[in-house]
Write an enzyme that holds these catalytic residues in place. Structure first.
Site, PDB file in Angstrom:
ATOM      1  N   THR A   1       9.977   3.209   0.949  1.00  0.00           N
ATOM      2  CA  THR A   1       9.172   1.988   0.943  1.00  0.00           C
ATOM      3  C   THR A   1       9.654   0.978  -0.099  1.00  0.00           C
ATOM      4  O   THR A   1       9.220  -0.164  -0.118  1.00  0.00           O
ATOM      5  CB  THR A   1       7.672   2.310   0.751  1.00  0.00           C
ATOM      6  OG1 THR A   1       6.909   1.141   1.075  1.00  0.00           O
ATOM      7  CG2 THR A   1       7.370   2.751  -0.680  1.00  0.00           C
TER       8      THR A   1
ATOM      9  N   ASP B   1      -1.036   0.445   3.245  1.00  0.00           N
ATOM     10  CA  ASP B   1       0.248   0.190   3.906  1.00  0.00           C
ATOM     11  C   ASP B   1       1.226   1.359   4.086  1.00  0.00           C
ATOM     12  O   ASP B   1       1.458   1.856   5.189  1.00  0.00           O
ATOM     13  CB  ASP B   1       0.966  -0.997   3.224  1.00  0.00           C
ATOM     14  CG  ASP B   1       1.000  -0.911   1.685  1.00  0.00           C
ATOM     15  OD1 ASP B   1       0.665   0.146   1.132  1.00  0.00           O
ATOM     16  OD2 ASP B   1       1.373  -1.906   1.035  1.00  0.00           O
TER      17      ASP B   1
ATOM     18  N   ARG C   1      10.149   3.923  -6.887  1.00  0.00           N
ATOM     19  CA  ARG C   1      11.214   3.168  -7.572  1.00  0.00           C
ATOM     20  C   ARG C   1      12.233   4.097  -8.222  1.00  0.00           C
ATOM     21  O   ARG C   1      13.441   3.932  -8.039  1.00  0.00           O
ATOM     22  CB  ARG C   1      10.607   2.251  -8.643  1.00  0.00           C
ATOM     23  CG  ARG C   1       9.730   1.181  -8.040  1.00  0.00           C
ATOM     24  CD  ARG C   1       9.106   0.279  -9.097  1.00  0.00           C
ATOM     25  NE  ARG C   1       7.905  -0.335  -8.542  1.00  0.00           N
ATOM     26  CZ  ARG C   1       7.625  -1.637  -8.560  1.00  0.00           C
ATOM     27  NH1 ARG C   1       8.430  -2.485  -9.132  1.00  0.00           N
ATOM     28  NH2 ARG C   1       6.504  -2.100  -8.029  1.00  0.00           N
TER      29      ARG C   1
ATOM     30  N   GLU D   1       8.376  -7.916   2.046  1.00  0.00           N
ATOM     31  CA  GLU D   1       7.947  -7.343   3.342  1.00  0.00           C
ATOM     32  C   GLU D   1       8.393  -8.136   4.563  1.00  0.00           C
ATOM     33  O   GLU D   1       8.796  -7.560   5.580  1.00  0.00           O
ATOM     34  CB  GLU D   1       6.425  -7.152   3.356  1.00  0.00           C
ATOM     35  CG  GLU D   1       5.910  -6.057   2.426  1.00  0.00           C
ATOM     36  CD  GLU D   1       5.933  -6.434   0.956  1.00  0.00           C
ATOM     37  OE1 GLU D   1       6.049  -7.650   0.657  1.00  0.00           O
ATOM     38  OE2 GLU D   1       5.868  -5.523   0.101  1.00  0.00           O
TER      39      GLU D   1
ATOM     40  N   GLU E   1       4.327   4.512  -8.030  1.00  0.00           N
ATOM     41  CA  GLU E   1       5.373   3.560  -8.449  1.00  0.00           C
ATOM     42  C   GLU E   1       6.601   4.303  -8.982  1.00  0.00           C
ATOM     43  O   GLU E   1       7.740   3.918  -8.720  1.00  0.00           O
ATOM     44  CB  GLU E   1       4.855   2.597  -9.533  1.00  0.00           C
ATOM     45  CG  GLU E   1       3.708   1.692  -9.094  1.00  0.00           C
ATOM     46  CD  GLU E   1       4.105   0.629  -8.074  1.00  0.00           C
ATOM     47  OE1 GLU E   1       5.279   0.566  -7.677  1.00  0.00           O
ATOM     48  OE2 GLU E   1       3.202  -0.126  -7.662  1.00  0.00           O
TER      49      GLU E   1
END
Ligand code: DMJ
Length: 576
Positions: A536, A319, A191, A452, A187
């Site tokens: 992502t 994913d 981010r 998504e 994360e």
């Protein structure tokens, strides 16, 4: 007596009998009446036409104003960033004529961003995320200003310069990573490292690169494991990397294989290869025992580098590992130095094809999950990034294969869109089950503003030019406006059937959902896919051609056609 006779003679003109006895005057009167009617009618038509004209001109002014803002936004990084790049060859939609409906729609999306951002500024400034109902901030990522950092590039791209400058000052003055906090490596990378690098690539402002380096240095010890597969948690102040208790000591596939773009980019921009080496070594390790279908279970042992018996999925925890195999190849400009990523990705796409099933009665294509040899008829909304990934990767295949993958991407996007359309709120649940004869049914019922599906619609619009994808995206945006917008920001839904709201504005709503929606209605030269690759978390990173070969990588033949040091000597390693 004389006065009363003259007033009577005036009134005789309104007496019909007067005209009946004088036909010429009657004819004259009729002609006069017709003329006056024609003049009045004509005037009204003119006024109406004029109003229509004015309204068209107003639309044109809005369109031009918006174009001007876009151009200003692109130029404000003068010489540093190329937000509006040359028209993409790969993109078939016309850039020259900016559709007035697109202009209006992206202004609405921009307005949503302004609302989300100003709510964050007002109630949660400097905190990780805003809780809009209780009007306070929470530090879900250790107090790193996650929403602020995640939103930097969206503000920049939308031309929200004042907001961007305020955020930039906070990053320079107040962003402090020395926190006694057990952070998620994944994360924090996608981010914070991703957000800062993107802000750097767009603005050229060194403060973002310095901060990205600071946080990456704190994360780096997570890769010091016997296999090189990282631990997924690390304390930002003290190190001590480890895995979460609930994985039984294992590392998670997506958490371990979704740092490559950011750390390679950091090495390219700092000239220090250590970041790149750590993350590329993970792929090397996984490639040693990569299965013929390229599908890996979600748990991997970081000591032995082996796979643990667990679910295979393109949804949660699997994913973005697959996403990054493709994107590192694109990031390196598809050269031989990165061709092994493409090869691994293509292998995994064979596996993906084996997971495709179709519903009855409506024949919606979906991606199953798998455990051992059993398929599970379940798909996360998170897996709706896959249509975009397939579309993006399709052009690297020979024409027939390319068509096949693009058409699968389109089918899957239709399914994902129906995840939204099939609920009363027109917002998708978190995951779906597929039962024979019943198409799809919501499993976990919440919606947390995830991106998504609109991400995939963005890629499909860019790569096919089919306006249907814009319409679908617009419908999803309107459902967010209707159900999730409140006076103090945007919230998720606890249940997509009832529309009951939660109390969280996820940082990815500003980083991803609104950015992809904005780009869905922008010319394809704004963040051209020929020049940028999105991480992502939707942070665009500049594509830099790679000629380097990873030292000691031993990929495939173990021979180095060219070493990094040679590339660096020739000034080709640190290229920006
Ligand atoms: C984001 O943080 C990223 O897109 C990640 O890869 C998956 N989940 C969220 C958004 O849903």
């Amino acid at each position: 007596m004389a006065r009363s006779r003259s007033s009577a003679s005036r009134w005789r003109y309104v007496n019909p009998a007067y005209y009946l006895k004088r036909p010429k005057r009657l004819a004259l009167l009729l002609i006069l009446f017709v003329c006056v009617t024609l003049v009045v009618w004509d005037r009204q038509t003119l006024v109406r036409e004029h109003e229509e004209e004015v309204s068209k001109l107003n639309d044109e002014v809005t369109r031009l104003h918006s174009m001007l803002e876009d151009i200003k936004a692109a130029q404000s990084g003068a010489g540093k960033a190329n937000v509006i790049a040359k028209v993409s060859d790969a993109s078939r939609n016309s850039d020259v004529l900016d559709d007035p409906i697109d202009v209006q729609r992206r202004e609405k999306v921009k307005d949503a961003m302004i609302h989300a951002w100003s709510s964050y500024e007002k109630y949660a400034w400097g905190h990780d995320e805003l809780q809009p109902q209780s009007k306070n901030g929470v530090d879900s990522f250790g107090g790193l200003g996650a929403t602020l950092v995640d939103a930097l590039d969206t503000l920049y791209i939308m031309g929200l310069d004042e907001q961007f400058q305020r955020a930039r000052e906070w990053v320079a003055e107040s962003l402090d990573f020395n926190k006694n906090y057990d952070a998620s490596v994944f994360e924090t990378t996608i981010r914070v490292v991703g957000g800062l690098l993107s802000a750097y690539d767009l603005s050229g402002d060194k403060v973002f690169l310095e901060k990205a380096k600071d946080i990456a240095d704190r994360l780096l010890p997570a890769w010091d494991t016997p296999s090189g597969i990282p631990y997924n948690i690390i304390n930002l102040a003290h190190g001590n990397p480890h895995n979460p208790g609930w994985t039984g000591g294992d590392s998670i596939l997506a958490d371990s294989g979704t740092e490559q773009l950011e750390f390679i980019a950091l090495s390219q921009r700092t000239g220090d290869p250590k970041y790149q080496q750590k993350v590329e070594n993970v792929i090397l390790e996984l490639n040693k025992t990569f299965p013929p279908d390229g599908l890996l279970p979600i748990y991997i042992n970081p000591h032995r580098g082996t796979r643990s018996y667990s679910t295979i999925t393109f949804g949660a925890m699997g994913d973005s590992f697959y996403e990054y195999l493709l994107k590192v190849w694109i990031q390196g400009n598809k050269t031989t130095a990165v061709k092994h990523y493409r090869e691994m990705w293509e292998t995994s796409m064979k596996g993906l094809l084996s997971l495709v099933r179709r519903t009855t009665p409506s024949s919606f294509a979906y991606l199953c999950e798998k455990i051992g040899n059993s398929l599970i008829d379940k798909m996360d909304e998170l897996a709706c990034f896959a249509p975009g990934m397939l579309a993006l990767g399709s052009s690297g295949y020979a024409p027939d294969e390319a068509k096949r993958f693009l058409s699968l991407a389109e089918e899957l996007a239709w399914t994902c869109y129906n995840f939204y359309q099939s609920t009363p709120t027109k917002l998708a649940g978190e995951n779906y089950f597929f039962n024979s004869g019943q198409d799809m049914s919501v499993g976990t019922s919440w919606n947390i503003l995830r991106p998504e599906t609109v991400e995939s619609l963005f890629y499909l619009w860019r790569l096919t030019g089919n306006k249907t994808y814009q319409e679908w995206g617009w419908n999803i945006f309107q459902a967010f406006e209707k159900n999730s917008r409140i006076e103090t920001g945007y919230v998720g839904l606890k249940d997509v059937s009832t529309g009951i709201k939660d109390n969280m504005m996820q940082s990815f709503f500003l980083a991803e959902t609104l950015k992809y929606l904005y780009l869905l209605f922008s010319p394809s030269s704004v963040i051209s896919l020929d020049e940028w690759v999105f991480n992502t978390e939707a942070h665009p990173i500049k594509i830099i051609t790679r000629h380097d070969q990873v030292e000691n990588s031993g990929f495939f033949d173990g021979k180095h056609t060219e070493t990094r040091s040679r590339a660096r000597k020739e000034g080709r390693f640190h290229e920006n």
